[in-house]
Design an enzyme around this catalytic site. Structure first.
Site, PDB file in Angstrom:
ATOM      1  N   SER D  64      19.469  66.223   0.852  1.00 20.91           N
ATOM      2  CA  SER D  64      19.005  67.466   0.209  1.00 20.91           C
ATOM      3  C   SER D  64      20.058  68.557   0.134  1.00 20.91           C
ATOM      4  O   SER D  64      19.880  69.527  -0.593  1.00 20.91           O
ATOM      5  CB  SER D  64      17.792  68.028   0.952  1.00 20.91           C
ATOM      6  OG  SER D  64      16.680  67.190   0.749  1.00 20.91           O
ATOM      7  N   LYS D  67      21.129  69.545  -3.213  1.00 19.99           N
ATOM      8  CA  LYS D  67      20.320  70.380  -4.112  1.00 19.99           C
ATOM      9  C   LYS D  67      20.977  71.726  -4.386  1.00 19.99           C
ATOM     10  O   LYS D  67      20.784  72.314  -5.455  1.00 19.99           O
ATOM     11  CB  LYS D  67      18.932  70.603  -3.507  1.00 19.99           C
ATOM     12  CG  LYS D  67      18.088  69.334  -3.418  1.00 19.99           C
ATOM     13  CD  LYS D  67      16.833  69.567  -2.586  1.00 19.99           C
ATOM     14  CE  LYS D  67      16.012  68.293  -2.454  1.00 19.99           C
ATOM     15  NZ  LYS D  67      14.902  68.465  -1.493  1.00 19.99           N
ATOM     16  N   TYR D 189      18.763  61.795  -9.673  1.00 21.46           N
ATOM     17  CA  TYR D 189      18.344  62.442  -8.420  1.00 21.46           C
ATOM     18  C   TYR D 189      18.666  61.570  -7.204  1.00 21.46           C
ATOM     19  O   TYR D 189      19.169  62.056  -6.190  1.00 21.46           O
ATOM     20  CB  TYR D 189      16.850  62.760  -8.490  1.00 21.46           C
ATOM     21  CG  TYR D 189      16.315  63.421  -7.253  1.00 21.46           C
ATOM     22  CD1 TYR D 189      16.649  64.744  -6.943  1.00 21.46           C
ATOM     23  CD2 TYR D 189      15.488  62.731  -6.377  1.00 21.46           C
ATOM     24  CE1 TYR D 189      16.156  65.354  -5.799  1.00 21.46           C
ATOM     25  CE2 TYR D 189      14.993  63.331  -5.230  1.00 21.46           C
ATOM     26  CZ  TYR D 189      15.335  64.643  -4.948  1.00 21.46           C
ATOM     27  OH  TYR D 189      14.850  65.240  -3.808  1.00 21.46           O
ATOM     28  N   TYR D 240      12.914  73.462   4.558  1.00 18.90           N
ATOM     29  CA  TYR D 240      11.537  72.967   4.475  1.00 18.90           C
ATOM     30  C   TYR D 240      10.584  73.984   5.118  1.00 18.90           C
ATOM     31  O   TYR D 240      10.669  75.171   4.838  1.00 18.90           O
ATOM     32  CB  TYR D 240      11.429  71.582   5.136  1.00 18.90           C
ATOM     33  CG  TYR D 240      12.493  70.641   4.658  1.00 18.90           C
ATOM     34  CD1 TYR D 240      12.454  70.118   3.368  1.00 18.90           C
ATOM     35  CD2 TYR D 240      13.564  70.317   5.467  1.00 18.90           C
ATOM     36  CE1 TYR D 240      13.449  69.263   2.913  1.00 18.90           C
ATOM     37  CE2 TYR D 240      14.563  69.463   5.016  1.00 18.90           C
ATOM     38  CZ  TYR D 240      14.498  68.944   3.742  1.00 18.90           C
ATOM     39  OH  TYR D 240      15.472  68.126   3.302  1.00 18.90           O
ATOM     40  N   VAL D 258      18.161  65.179   5.267  1.00 21.84           N
ATOM     41  CA  VAL D 258      17.638  64.201   6.218  1.00 21.84           C
ATOM     42  C   VAL D 258      18.694  63.198   6.675  1.00 21.84           C
ATOM     43  O   VAL D 258      18.431  62.363   7.538  1.00 21.84           O
ATOM     44  CB  VAL D 258      16.408  63.441   5.674  1.00 21.84           C
ATOM     45  CG1 VAL D 258      15.243  64.378   5.470  1.00 21.84           C
ATOM     46  CG2 VAL D 258      16.732  62.685   4.412  1.00 21.84           C
TER      47      VAL D 258
END
Lengths: 304, 304, 304, 304
Positions: D64, D67, D189, D240, D258
């Site tokens: 992530s 992103k 992605y 998160y 992660v």
């Protein structure tokens, strides 16, 4: 500081040219009587070279801005035990307030949503002998101004129409996260919301969050760690469902209230307070948000 | 009817051999004092050939079963205007009660969840001069039994611990779906829940739903259309989050209460009432559910 | 049966005088081509004295009505093991379909919502060698009509636009409640929805639910217990978020589809099928709902 | 900088004495093979006086963290049009990801939750001729390192098990917020998530967010306003459901993945990257979080 002065005047001009599509809060009848045309800014640069414009010296109902002050008092009294009864996460939910409380079994998401602030009120009611007066004295002390007072008419008006707060407090009680009885806690809560302060007084009260926990008279009220964490909570949770938007557009820790006030601050640099009673659909002052966005754009001052 | 008699005795035997893992409702302190060992069934076949077994003649707290009776009274008083203030859909939600009310802006999903029953209570408080006594008289009339009464200790116990109901009523009030003040409506509501009736009395009260709206003395209290719709609501909404399960396993319209009672009925054929205070995790009588499942399995009687 | 005939004609007249505010389903492009003016009713009284009116003999896309037939086949194949993978409770949620699946960790609320029907499709894909053809044969057998077929253009249209079904199937897969791969299961599912049947054929297919599990040729396909439970599920879950409303207004087990068809039945008495492609905002045929409401009002026939 | 060096060593010692209760991400099989014992820190002080400790030079899956880089590329390409397709508010919801998307009709809450990042991927797929290679080149350019690459095995592993991402992309598609087809967007992605970088490379890539938009070679990639806003989004949404906790405990903008990596930064001062593959229950590196908390506590460096 010269830049700042230019900014305040420019901002006033800028804001005067915007049509104020905001609406004065009407669900508390006493608040609905406020004249939407008021507009004030007070900028406290921590060095005694304050600047201001407009209605910076007229008291208004601080409403949710008081939640930062009750949180501060609660941290002073019981320290990190506060976090046994609530979380520090953004609520992120535009409309579904009680459901989150249900899903998370009575643990409010943070101390700046109503549910969290009601638990903070419960803590103060438990810890203080004369909760309303002792909290008022705390506000007067950090502000160095003994004239600050509750508006009893507003407090009563909130009590008479505060059905959602009654629902919230009863739900908290059902989960065992309210130690005192609902009426006592909400009487305190409605009074804290009914505090009346001017832009100037608010800037003085929030001085300690920009000044490492020390108030204007240089008395230490909170530790540096506590202040940093309160600032972090303001940034992530201070503007209801617009918290992300405010961080994105303005980039300062802050807190708004439905009385139309907004306080924002840059640690070690300044506190700025705006007042304009018209609210946008998310409950934050419409012109105040724009004034602060202009201020940080023009001065380049933000935490990011 | 011979089949029915066999069934009642067989069912009693069947149920005696099941370990009762149910728990007596404890959140209302007065209810927690009930002896879990009670068990009774009363079967009213509409022809005067009633049958019964066990503790069918001991009064217990009817709790939510009363919601069907207040709904009936409200329909009698204002007819279909009831449906302007609530819906008739299953709530379908195992845990998130207040959130649904928030999402649907104060319109309860149906009259048998607490939120809906509180709106029904509000209607009765508005429409009746002496709400508690007039409602009690209605129950006595349709049951043809003047000894039925509220248990004031239970009503008080509910009031002292009914925080979720206070939360619900205040939320309804915030949406404008409660006309009277919260205390007055809940005083009525806590009393209706604290009605005490025996299995026999309940079967007599629900006689009218199996008998096209006419009570045991053949007085018409509701129209056939009204009765059919109340039965439909019982079937789809009468057992909290187990409504589908009850329709699936038992196949009869019915209503349960946390006092351990269950009423079920087959239109034009019979009313059956069970009482066993131990509740399953969804709040319905553990042995009562099994007794009724056995009853419809053995007799082959269901609406499907 | 004379009453029934009168009703059908009266109902047609009644319905012709209502402005059809319904909208033909447009999210599946192939369905959008259907002429909204179609209207048909077929009434099967189980005794061979059928009646009909209008377009009862024109095939249309059965869509969700097929879910009752796949559920029946799954129960035939694996019995109560079906209930290890889904529940039987109404979904009760007007809009938040995937969230319920998330909250309940991949266990659909019932077999008539899309998530449940996709799990049923997965069961059939696992249990049958040639799933699409064997299921089609099952439908032909119970209907006693070998002309029934899938409309491949509709199936393809569903596949090309079925993003929500892909989302649902993938979510089920993530929770381990889909044994086969998403494409295979959805290919089956899109075909079952694309079955084309007339009002008459549907009434013949649903004959077995009104006739204790036996089809028109008196072959037993389901046990009486299975049939009763399917009827209970239709009543509590057969009409999306209008299930309670349908039970309340019509009082019969039934199932609707976005092709505009509705099947309803009274055990041991009749099956009635209506078709009118205009849908109300909840996705049920606008005129069909009114026709059935009229039918049960005029005939006094309902399960309650 | 002396203080910083002391800190890194102290932190390593501190962390070595903590039992690592974290768990290596297992839902992507390829990630489960990583040795949990890895631990590295890289501190880039913007002046070329970098420090490091442990496994700072071993590539790991950035997941992530990518992103933030795709968001940067999207802002570079289409500017504020990005915000027409998503919001900037914290998601605040620990478990109910797809439901929020349903409630808010396909508008992701922010670009750092999966739904938002998938929309960003869709933007890049639309705007770039050779999306995967051009994005990779962007990462290599800002990092000044042509060795950075996708791990194709990880990308494939994500594709084979990414059912929730398929569910999300299909739901976005159903709301019209995905312009390209699901497979193409997710292929991009899954590759962006499968980027492999070392702590050192990540610190070089994020240099531009601490350096007003300019990369290490002093090339301007983003405007100051864009950088400030990205930093604000990292602070409010980067961790998160632990975003508030990270702001509260650490007080720096940052992003976790992660794969066990965390990047955090103080504008104009430093970028710090930690790597430890064991994750806490909220999906953030267990030891990484503690290392960063120690770092800011010991150095007193935070934005608040």
């Amino acid at each position: 500081m010269q830049d700042y002065r230019v900014s305040l005047e420019e901002i006033h001009t800028y804001v005067k040219n915007i049509e104020d599509t905001g609406k004065v809060a009407s669900y508390i009848p006493e608040l609905a009587n406020v004249n939407k045309a008021h507009f004030g800014i007070y900028l406290n640069n921590l060095k005694g070279e304050d600047q201001h414009i407009g209605d910076y010296n007229i008291p208004f109902s601080v409403q949710s801005i008081s939640k930062v002050l009750t949180l501060s008092k609660a941290l002073q009294l019981i320290g990190t035990d506060v976090w046994k009864r609530m979380d520090v996460e953004p609520s992120g939910d535009p409309f579904n307030h009680l459901s989150l409380l249900e899903l998370e079994e009575g643990i409010p998401r943070n101390p700046l949503i109503n549910a969290g602030a009601i638990v903070i009120a419960d803590i103060l009611v438990s810890e203080l002998k004369d909760p309303k007066n002792e909290f008022l004295q705390f506000v007067r002390d950090i502000t160095n101004d003994q004239t600050i007072a509750f508006n009893e008419k507003v407090a009563l008006s909130e009590k008479n129409t505060g059905f959602v707060n009654y629902a919230t407090a009863n739900l908290l009680k059902s989960f065992g996260n309210l130690k005192n009885d609902v009426e006592t806690v909400l009487d305190f809560y409605f009074h804290q919301c009914a505090l009346e302060m001017t832009c100037k007084q608010l800037s003085n009260a929030f001085y300690l969050f920009a000044n490492r926990g020390n108030c204007m008279r240089d008395v230490a009220h909170l530790s540096l760690t506590q202040v940093k964490r309160i600032n972090a909570i303001m940034l992530t949770c201070g503007f209801y469902d617009e918290a992300g938007e405010f961080a994105f557009e303005v980039g300062l820790p802050g807190k708004s209230g439905v009385g139309g006030g907004i306080v924002a601050l840059l640690p070690n640099e300044f506190v700025i307070v705006t007042w304009s009673p018209g609210l946008n659909p998310k409950g934050n002052s419409y012109l105040g948000m724009q004034a602060l966005e202009q201020f940080t754009t023009k001065t380049g001052k933000s935490i990011f």
